[in-house]
Design an enzyme around this catalytic site. Structure first.
Site, mmCIF file in Angstrom:
data_model
loop_
_atom_site.group_PDB
_atom_site.id
_atom_site.type_symbol
_atom_site.label_atom_id
_atom_site.label_comp_id
_atom_site.label_asym_id
_atom_site.label_seq_id
_atom_site.Cartn_x
_atom_site.Cartn_y
_atom_site.Cartn_z
ATOM 1 N N GLY A 10 -107.875 25.497 -34.901
ATOM 2 C CA GLY A 10 -108.109 25.972 -36.241
ATOM 3 C C GLY A 10 -107.195 27.417 -36.335
ATOM 4 N N SER A 38 -98.516 16.465 -44.260
ATOM 5 C CA SER A 38 -97.494 15.964 -44.925
ATOM 6 C C SER A 38 -96.669 17.262 -45.345
ATOM 7 C CB SER A 38 -97.813 15.124 -45.974
ATOM 8 O OG SER A 38 -98.508 15.854 -46.921
ATOM 9 N N THR A 136 -122.582 28.521 -37.192
ATOM 10 C CA THR A 136 -122.634 28.929 -38.688
ATOM 11 C C THR A 136 -124.028 29.200 -39.186
ATOM 12 O OG1 THR A 136 -122.384 28.016 -40.754
ATOM 13 C CG2 THR A 136 -122.505 26.468 -39.203
ATOM 14 N N TYR A 163 -122.351 18.915 -42.873
ATOM 15 C CA TYR A 163 -121.703 19.929 -42.193
ATOM 16 C C TYR A 163 -122.661 20.835 -41.327
ATOM 17 C CZ TYR A 163 -119.522 24.662 -41.448
ATOM 18 O OH TYR A 163 -119.085 25.691 -40.991
ATOM 19 N N LYS A 167 -122.605 20.933 -37.435
ATOM 20 C CA LYS A 167 -122.645 22.122 -36.564
ATOM 21 C C LYS A 167 -123.776 22.489 -35.694
ATOM 22 C CE LYS A 167 -118.568 24.012 -37.707
ATOM 23 N NZ LYS A 167 -117.774 24.894 -36.954
ATOM 24 N N HIS A 193 -118.107 34.786 -44.373
ATOM 25 C CA HIS A 193 -116.942 35.787 -44.186
ATOM 26 C C HIS A 193 -115.690 35.420 -44.883
ATOM 27 C CE1 HIS A 193 -117.062 33.670 -40.241
ATOM 28 N NE2 HIS A 193 -115.869 33.669 -40.503
HETATM 29 P P1 NAP Z 1 -110.986 27.177 -42.386
HETATM 30 O O1 NAP Z 1 -109.917 28.266 -42.952
HETATM 31 O O2 NAP Z 1 -111.286 26.024 -43.331
HETATM 32 O O3 NAP Z 1 -110.138 26.745 -41.131
HETATM 33 C C1 NAP Z 1 -110.338 25.563 -40.459
HETATM 34 C C2 NAP Z 1 -109.081 25.351 -39.353
HETATM 35 O O4 NAP Z 1 -109.658 23.974 -38.779
HETATM 36 C C3 NAP Z 1 -107.939 24.934 -39.968
HETATM 37 O O5 NAP Z 1 -106.898 25.408 -39.004
HETATM 38 C C4 NAP Z 1 -107.758 23.556 -39.989
HETATM 39 O O6 NAP Z 1 -106.476 22.941 -40.065
HETATM 40 C C5 NAP Z 1 -108.623 23.238 -38.864
HETATM 41 N N1 NAP Z 1 -109.285 21.781 -38.703
HETATM 42 C C6 NAP Z 1 -109.953 21.220 -39.456
HETATM 43 N N2 NAP Z 1 -110.126 20.033 -39.163
HETATM 44 C C7 NAP Z 1 -109.552 19.705 -38.083
HETATM 45 C C8 NAP Z 1 -109.329 18.649 -36.912
HETATM 46 N N3 NAP Z 1 -110.094 17.567 -37.415
HETATM 47 N N4 NAP Z 1 -108.715 18.817 -35.656
HETATM 48 C C9 NAP Z 1 -108.054 20.087 -35.809
HETATM 49 N N5 NAP Z 1 -107.760 21.091 -36.438
HETATM 50 C C10 NAP Z 1 -108.827 21.039 -37.780
HETATM 51 O O7 NAP Z 1 -111.999 27.824 -41.732
HETATM 52 P P2 NAP Z 1 -112.562 29.342 -41.441
HETATM 53 O O8 NAP Z 1 -113.187 29.973 -42.446
HETATM 54 O O9 NAP Z 1 -111.206 29.906 -40.668
HETATM 55 O O10 NAP Z 1 -113.808 29.043 -40.245
HETATM 56 C C11 NAP Z 1 -113.425 29.085 -38.937
HETATM 57 C C12 NAP Z 1 -114.442 28.195 -38.218
HETATM 58 O O11 NAP Z 1 -116.005 28.889 -38.474
HETATM 59 C C13 NAP Z 1 -114.928 26.900 -38.708
HETATM 60 O O12 NAP Z 1 -115.395 25.816 -37.781
HETATM 61 C C14 NAP Z 1 -116.065 27.228 -39.705
HETATM 62 O O13 NAP Z 1 -116.699 25.946 -40.018
HETATM 63 C C15 NAP Z 1 -116.718 28.303 -38.901
HETATM 64 N N6 NAP Z 1 -117.550 29.082 -39.977
HETATM 65 C C16 NAP Z 1 -116.742 29.651 -40.991
HETATM 66 C C17 NAP Z 1 -117.594 30.437 -41.829
HETATM 67 C C18 NAP Z 1 -116.909 31.500 -42.791
HETATM 68 O O14 NAP Z 1 -117.675 31.857 -43.656
HETATM 69 N N7 NAP Z 1 -115.498 31.497 -42.866
HETATM 70 C C19 NAP Z 1 -118.972 31.018 -41.279
HETATM 71 C C20 NAP Z 1 -119.421 30.341 -40.382
HETATM 72 C C21 NAP Z 1 -118.635 29.466 -39.535
HETATM 73 P P3 NAP Z 1 -105.523 22.810 -41.271
HETATM 74 O O15 NAP Z 1 -105.131 24.155 -41.731
HETATM 75 O O16 NAP Z 1 -104.663 21.791 -40.936
HETATM 76 O O17 NAP Z 1 -106.610 22.331 -42.612
HETATM 77 N N1 GDD Z 2 -117.484 26.319 -53.154
HETATM 78 C C1 GDD Z 2 -117.945 26.690 -54.383
HETATM 79 N N2 GDD Z 2 -117.462 26.431 -55.523
HETATM 80 N N3 GDD Z 2 -119.298 26.974 -54.252
HETATM 81 C C2 GDD Z 2 -120.186 27.275 -55.570
HETATM 82 C C3 GDD Z 2 -119.348 27.101 -56.771
HETATM 83 C C4 GDD Z 2 -118.012 26.618 -56.559
HETATM 84 O O1 GDD Z 2 -117.669 26.579 -57.940
HETATM 85 N N4 GDD Z 2 -120.278 27.629 -57.412
HETATM 86 C C5 GDD Z 2 -121.329 27.979 -56.929
HETATM 87 N N5 GDD Z 2 -121.105 27.873 -55.445
HETATM 88 C C6 GDD Z 2 -122.044 28.263 -54.536
HETATM 89 C C7 GDD Z 2 -122.471 27.111 -53.596
HETATM 90 O O2 GDD Z 2 -123.347 26.089 -54.441
HETATM 91 C C8 GDD Z 2 -123.183 27.889 -52.387
HETATM 92 O O3 GDD Z 2 -124.533 28.145 -52.745
HETATM 93 C C9 GDD Z 2 -122.356 29.417 -52.487
HETATM 94 O O4 GDD Z 2 -121.720 29.240 -53.834
HETATM 95 C C10 GDD Z 2 -121.358 29.257 -51.284
HETATM 96 O O5 GDD Z 2 -120.401 28.282 -51.419
HETATM 97 P P1 GDD Z 2 -119.240 28.190 -50.405
HETATM 98 O O6 GDD Z 2 -118.407 29.408 -50.773
HETATM 99 O O7 GDD Z 2 -118.499 26.888 -50.658
HETATM 100 O O8 GDD Z 2 -119.525 28.472 -48.967
HETATM 101 P P2 GDD Z 2 -120.821 27.959 -48.056
HETATM 102 O O9 GDD Z 2 -121.884 28.998 -47.992
HETATM 103 O O10 GDD Z 2 -121.384 26.619 -48.735
HETATM 104 O O11 GDD Z 2 -120.075 27.671 -46.816
HETATM 105 C C11 GDD Z 2 -119.460 28.634 -46.116
HETATM 106 O O12 GDD Z 2 -120.122 29.494 -45.459
HETATM 107 C C12 GDD Z 2 -120.686 28.931 -44.138
HETATM 108 C C13 GDD Z 2 -121.535 30.134 -43.401
HETATM 109 O O13 GDD Z 2 -122.754 30.268 -44.237
HETATM 110 C C14 GDD Z 2 -118.374 27.950 -45.351
HETATM 111 O O14 GDD Z 2 -117.229 29.033 -44.842
HETATM 112 C C15 GDD Z 2 -118.927 27.497 -44.043
HETATM 113 O O15 GDD Z 2 -117.667 26.998 -43.321
HETATM 114 C C16 GDD Z 2 -119.430 28.385 -43.526
HETATM 115 O O16 GDD Z 2 -120.093 27.831 -42.351
#
Ligand code: NAP
Ligand code: GDD
Length: 348
Positions: A10, A38, A136, A163, A167, A193
């Site tokens: 990632g 691609s 997460t 998801y 996880k 974050h």
């Molecule tokens: P992100 O920006 O969506 O990055 C995901 C990464 O995983 C990208 O590099 C993507 O590659 C790669 N990837 C997706 N599917 C893959 C596969 N099948 N094989 C290899 N690589 C793959 O996510 P992030 O926000 O940095 O989050 C990092 C991790 O923390 C994730 O596991 C996410 O679920 C978890 N997490 C995130 C948050 C948050 O709020 N950000 C919170 C809790 C947990 P491409 O660039 O090619 O798409």
């Molecule tokens: N994406 C999105 N787009 N979310 C929306 C929208 C919209 O137009 N409008 C309202 N929301 C609401 C969603 O229904 C959800 O309740 C909240 O905004 C946050 O949505 P996301 O930003 O898509 O994040 P998430 O909380 O579902 O998931 C993220 O945080 C997780 C940790 O709690 C992702 O980063 C996950 O990968 C991560 O595990």
């Protein structure tokens, strides 16, 4: 002795790119897994692309053979290494999209982790590897089910999406391999974050990008889904520091990383728009609710059903006391600072 070796999956994602930067600064040799696409998918690591300590290999979490091949290469290149840090950040990370591709999400986000742990064992690296799993706060899902009003390492889980369920499998398989094979494997239970490298279809980034388009006159509206859910949102840069700290401990454990402050999506919209002089007020109800600027009467925020999830996570608020006490970790960025930085970039 070669002890600063790391393998990041990632690496092209938000967290992976910040973590790679942090570890290159700490003089690590960084191996990163990238996916074939691609079009170019390395924008977030463009600035470090030519660093001689960065080695990128094509692969995919759903392909166990490639994980074995890369781990074998690392083992071969660093015959005297005593420690290999591994951060499994790769995932299909979008909650709503996981309802549309549940099987792929399980393959990548659940079985991918199992394949990785088995690859480590196949390569005879189970005593050398220190494994970080990107868990997460989505694991808590229907948080109110637990009766808690703030979520910690001891709160029961109740995931609400393919998801979250995938996880949850990874969370338990990491714990199981830790207990069964004495592996140094940790779950970082991270609350939301973001930041300026956040994917465009996560809510806080969608808001700041949408605001930018409105400010520049490229669109007249921002259309979103459920604005009443609440999230605890920190800065990705702070959170990758916490991941690194987890792997520097004497023993493996699971930690929550969160800011301890929660806002509704409605409030996030109001806060971001205020930074550009809009005073957002609301009228109407449900799908007909509209956010308008009190100063001009301009209708700016609209609701569309298509952004709602089949099952919602109403609120997530994290208690990071354990990480603060054991890791000495602190979230250094308030939501106001984070939105400020994002609005500045996205409104240019
Ligand atoms: P992100 O920006 O969506 O990055 C995901 C990464 O995983 C990208 O590099 C993507 O590659 C790669 N990837 C997706 N599917 C893959 C596969 N099948 N094989 C290899 N690589 C793959 O996510 P992030 O926000 O940095 O989050 C990092 C991790 O923390 C994730 O596991 C996410 O679920 C978890 N997490 C995130 C948050 C948050 O709020 N950000 C919170 C809790 C947990 P491409 O660039 O090619 O798409
Ligand atoms: N994406 C999105 N787009 N979310 C929306 C929208 C919209 O137009 N409008 C309202 N929301 C609401 C969603 O229904 C959800 O309740 C909240 O905004 C946050 O949505 P996301 O930003 O898509 O994040 P998430 O909380 O579902 O998931 C993220 O945080 C997780 C940790 O709690 C992702 O980063 C996950 O990968 C991560 O595990």
């Amino acid at each position: 002795m070669d002890n600063k070796i790391v393998f990041i999956t990632g690496i092209t994602g938000q967290d992976g790119s910040y973590l790679a930067e942090l570890l290159l600064e700490k003089n690590y040799k960084v191996y990163g897994l990238i996916r074939r696409s691609s079009n170019i998918n390395t924008q977030r690591i463009e600035h470090i692309f030519n660093n001689k300590n960065l080695i990128l290999r094509y692969g995919d979490l759903t392909d166990g053979t490639c994980l074995i091949n890369i781990l074998s290469e690392i083992k071969n290149n660093h015959k005297d290494m005593e420690k290999l840090e591994i951060y499994n950040l790769a995932a299909q990370s979008h909650v709503k999209i996981s309802f549309e591709i549940p099987e792929y999400t399980a393959n990548a986000d659940a079985f991918g982790t199992l394949k990785f742990l088995e690859a480590i064992r196949s390569c005879g690296l189970e005593k050398i590897a220190r494994f970080y799993q990107a868990s997460t706060s989505e694991l808590y899902g229907l948080a109110s089910h637990s009766g808690a009003n703030i979520l910690s390492e001891t709160t029961p889980f109740y995931p609400r999406s393919p998801y979250g369920v995938a996880k949850l499998y990874s969370y338990w398989i990491v714990k199981n391999y830790r207990e069964s094979y004495d592996m140094f494997a940790c779950n970082g239970i991270l609350f939301n974050h973001g930041g300026v490298r956040r994917g465009h279809n996560f809510i806080e980034r969608k808001i700041t990008l949408g605001l930018g388009k409105i400010v520049r006159g490229e669109t007249d509206r921002l259309t979103v889904g459920n604005i009443d859910s609440k999230r605890d949102i920190g800065n990705s840069k702070d959170f990758v520091e916490g991941m690194w700290r987890m792997l520097q401990q004497d023993k493996p454990d699971d930690f929550v990383l969160a800011t301890g402050v929660m806002h509704s999506i409605r409030e996030l919209i109001e806060m971001a728009f205020k930074l550009k002089g809009f005073d957002i007020c609301w009228k109407g109800e449900g799908l007909d609710e509209i956010g308008y600027d009190k100063n001009t009467g301009r209708e700016l925020i609209f609701i569309n059903e298509k952004y709602f999830r089949p099952a919602e996570v109403d609120w997530l608020l994290g208690d990071a006391t354990k990480a603060k006490e054991i890791l000495g970790w602190e979230p250094n960025t308030s939501i106001e600072e984070l939105l400020g930085e994002m609005v500045e970039q996205d409104c240019k």
